[in-house]
Design a protein around this motif. Structure first.
Motif, short mmCIF file in Angstrom:
data_model
loop_
_atom_site.label_atom_id
_atom_site.label_comp_id
_atom_site.label_asym_id
_atom_site.label_seq_id
_atom_site.Cartn_x
_atom_site.Cartn_y
_atom_site.Cartn_z
N ASP A 168 0.38 -1.15 0.51
CA ASP A 168 0.06 0.05 0.17
C ASP A 168 0.70 1.29 -0.03
OD1 ASP A 168 -2.25 1.55 -0.45
OD2 ASP A 168 -2.75 1.64 1.80
N LEU A 169 1.83 1.69 -0.78
CA LEU A 169 3.00 2.68 -0.95
C LEU A 169 2.53 3.48 -2.09
CD1 LEU A 169 6.02 0.50 -0.61
CD2 LEU A 169 5.12 1.92 0.82
N VAL A 170 2.16 3.98 -1.96
CA VAL A 170 2.19 6.00 -3.36
C VAL A 170 3.22 5.71 -4.23
CG1 VAL A 170 1.66 7.89 -3.88
CG2 VAL A 170 0.07 6.58 -2.05
N THR A 171 4.48 5.92 -3.68
CA THR A 171 6.01 6.19 -3.71
C THR A 171 7.14 5.43 -3.33
OG1 THR A 171 6.88 8.59 -2.91
CG2 THR A 171 5.16 8.15 -5.00
N VAL A 172 8.53 5.59 -3.92
CA VAL A 172 9.20 5.22 -2.86
C VAL A 172 9.75 6.46 -2.92
CG1 VAL A 172 11.46 3.96 -3.25
CG2 VAL A 172 9.28 2.85 -4.70
N GLN A 173 10.53 6.78 -1.35
CA GLN A 173 11.38 8.13 -2.14
C GLN A 173 12.54 7.99 -1.92
OE1 GLN A 173 10.28 11.87 0.60
NE2 GLN A 173 10.89 11.85 -1.62
N LEU A 174 13.36 7.81 -2.57
CA LEU A 174 14.91 8.06 -2.92
C LEU A 174 15.60 8.86 -2.51
CD1 LEU A 174 14.72 5.98 -6.33
CD2 LEU A 174 14.82 5.37 -3.76
N VAL A 175 16.53 9.22 -1.08
CA VAL A 175 17.04 10.31 -0.81
C VAL A 175 18.75 10.05 -1.23
CG1 VAL A 175 17.31 11.78 1.23
CG2 VAL A 175 14.90 10.13 0.72
N HIS A 176 18.94 11.43 -1.45
CA HIS A 176 20.34 11.04 -1.04
C HIS A 176 20.68 13.03 -0.20
CE1 HIS A 176 25.16 11.09 -1.55
NE2 HIS A 176 24.59 12.75 -1.88
N ARG A 177 21.93 12.70 0.53
CA ARG A 177 21.81 14.02 1.64
C ARG A 177 23.33 14.70 0.99
NH1 ARG A 177 21.44 13.56 8.06
NH2 ARG A 177 21.16 16.07 7.99
N ALA A 178 22.64 16.48 0.87
CA ALA A 178 23.56 17.04 0.53
C ALA A 178 24.12 18.36 1.33
CB ALA A 178 23.45 17.81 -0.70
N GLY A 179 23.79 18.00 2.27
CA GLY A 179 24.24 19.59 3.45
C GLY A 179 23.10 18.68 4.87
N PRO A 180 23.88 19.49 6.28
CA PRO A 180 23.09 19.03 7.15
C PRO A 180 21.68 19.36 7.22
CG PRO A 180 24.87 20.78 7.39
CD PRO A 180 24.84 19.84 5.57
N ALA A 181 21.37 20.45 6.01
CA ALA A 181 19.04 20.63 5.90
C ALA A 181 18.76 20.08 4.75
CB ALA A 181 18.98 21.99 6.90
N GLU A 182 19.53 19.97 3.61
CA GLU A 182 19.88 20.05 2.34
C GLU A 182 19.60 18.13 1.90
OE1 GLU A 182 21.13 23.10 -1.38
OE2 GLU A 182 22.33 21.99 -0.25
N PHE A 183 18.92 18.17 0.91
CA PHE A 183 18.42 16.60 -0.03
C PHE A 183 17.80 16.97 -1.37
CE2 PHE A 183 17.48 16.69 4.71
CZ PHE A 183 18.66 15.80 5.36
N HIS A 184 18.07 15.66 -1.99
CA HIS A 184 17.65 15.50 -3.25
C HIS A 184 17.18 14.05 -3.04
CE1 HIS A 184 20.60 18.32 -5.54
NE2 HIS A 184 21.41 17.81 -4.46
N VAL A 185 15.86 14.18 -3.88
CA VAL A 185 15.00 13.45 -3.80
C VAL A 185 14.99 13.08 -5.11
CG1 VAL A 185 14.30 13.87 -1.04
CG2 VAL A 185 13.19 14.86 -3.10
N ARG A 186 13.89 11.09 -5.46
CA ARG A 186 13.60 11.25 -6.71
C ARG A 186 12.75 10.14 -6.03
NH1 ARG A 186 17.26 9.61 -11.77
NH2 ARG A 186 15.50 10.38 -12.50
N ASP A 187 11.20 10.24 -7.12
CA ASP A 187 10.58 9.19 -6.15
C ASP A 187 9.81 8.65 -7.52
OD1 ASP A 187 8.68 9.99 -3.33
OD2 ASP A 187 10.21 11.60 -4.33
N PRO A 188 9.62 7.60 -7.67
CA PRO A 188 9.18 6.32 -8.61
C PRO A 188 8.29 6.09 -8.62
CG PRO A 188 11.23 5.31 -7.77
CD PRO A 188 11.30 6.59 -7.56
#
Length: 288
Positions: free
Chosen positions: A198-218
């Motif tokens: 029962d998932l809507v997306t998969v949240q793929l995350v890479h941390r770029a800094g203490p409060a900054e992230f890059h994300v992608r969602d299949p």
């Protein structure tokens, strides 16, 4: 249905070519679920939002409260953040900035619309109360197999979890930006797992800094290979990051999404001490 006006807005960007496009139907009275799904499928965006009168007792100012349903090209979803932002911006252009209240399948979602001195509109949604849960080892192995990710490509600082803030998302951390950028997955295999969990997306995350992230969602369950900017997943990720101690209890996070698709967008996630809910904000603009 041929007379239904479908507006097109992008969310989490001030550029119509950036962010995540959404359909917005401000008057969906008389449309049943089948008609809404048909409109969403014809438009082809990740989601389209459909507004009708609010339920009795919802609250909010007269004329600023609505029932909202969200449809992808394949299925109705309980909540969609980018379509909420798009809808709020569309309403802000018509009835002015201020407070809105949306009754969704996930619960009541307040949205605040503000206007900058140069006339740009920005919407901030407040999620329903979130929760975070574990995922079984076999299910995680299946997710990685569908993605084509070796376990060594995961960031051990981001344990796999299912996070919810209106919709369920599997959160996985990528050890490198290059791993995140290289997304080529088994659509049918990942879709089957996501439907079972029962998932809507998969949240793929890479941390770029203490409060900054890059994300992608299949988003295969919605009939879309990838979602360009995912507000519901951003809210879920904020809850996940706070619960796991990856960020302070009170923080403002910046999520960059859509860059690898050529549709860059920026999502602002705010966490407040003493409030379990998560706020997600972004700009929006009409697509001509």
């Amino acid at each position: 249905m041929t007379d239904t006006e479908v507006l097109r807005y992008t969310a989490f960007s001030r550029d119509p070519e950036g962010g995540n496009p959404a359909g917005v139907v401000l008057d969906a009275a008389g449309l049943d679920a089948g008609a809404m799904l048909e409109i969403a499928a014809g438009l082809g965006y990740s989601e389209t939002a459909f507004l009708t009168d609010p339920p009795e007792g919802l609250g909010g100012e007269p004329g600023r409260a609505f029932t909202v349903r969200y449809f992808s090209p394949k299925v109705e979803v309980p909540f969609c953040g980018h379509a909420t932002v798009a809808t709020a911006v569309a309403l802000g252009e018509r009835i002015g900035p201020g407070e809105l209240v949306f009754a969704t399948r996930a619960g009541t979602v307040p949205v605040s619309v503000t206007e900058s001195p140069d006339g740009r509109l920005r919407a901030t949604l407040t999620s329903v109360e979130p929760r975070v849960e574990g995922i079984g080892a076999e299910d995680l192995d299946e997710a990685l197999a569908a993605l084509g990710w070796p376990a060594a490509d995961l960031d051990p600082a981001f344990p796999a979890r299912i996070a919810y803030a209106g919709a369920r998302h599997l959160v996985l951390g990528a050890a490198t930006r290059a791993r995140l950028a290289d997304l080529d997955y088994d659509f049918a295999r990942l879709e089957a797992l996501m439907r079972r969990l029962d998932l809507v997306t998969v949240q793929l995350v890479h941390r770029a800094g203490p409060a900054e992230f890059h994300v992608r969602d299949p988003f295969p369950v919605g009939g879309v290979v990838e979602d360009p900017a995912t507000g519901a997943a951003a809210a879920a990720f904020g809850a996940y990051a706070r619960e796991l101690g990856l960020v302070p209890e009170e923080a403002v996070l910046t999520l960059h999404q859509g860059e690898d698709m050529g549709r860059p967008g920026v999502l602002t996630v705010e966490l407040r001490a003493g409030d379990p809910r998560v706020r997600v904000a972004g700009e929006g603009v009409r697509i001509a």
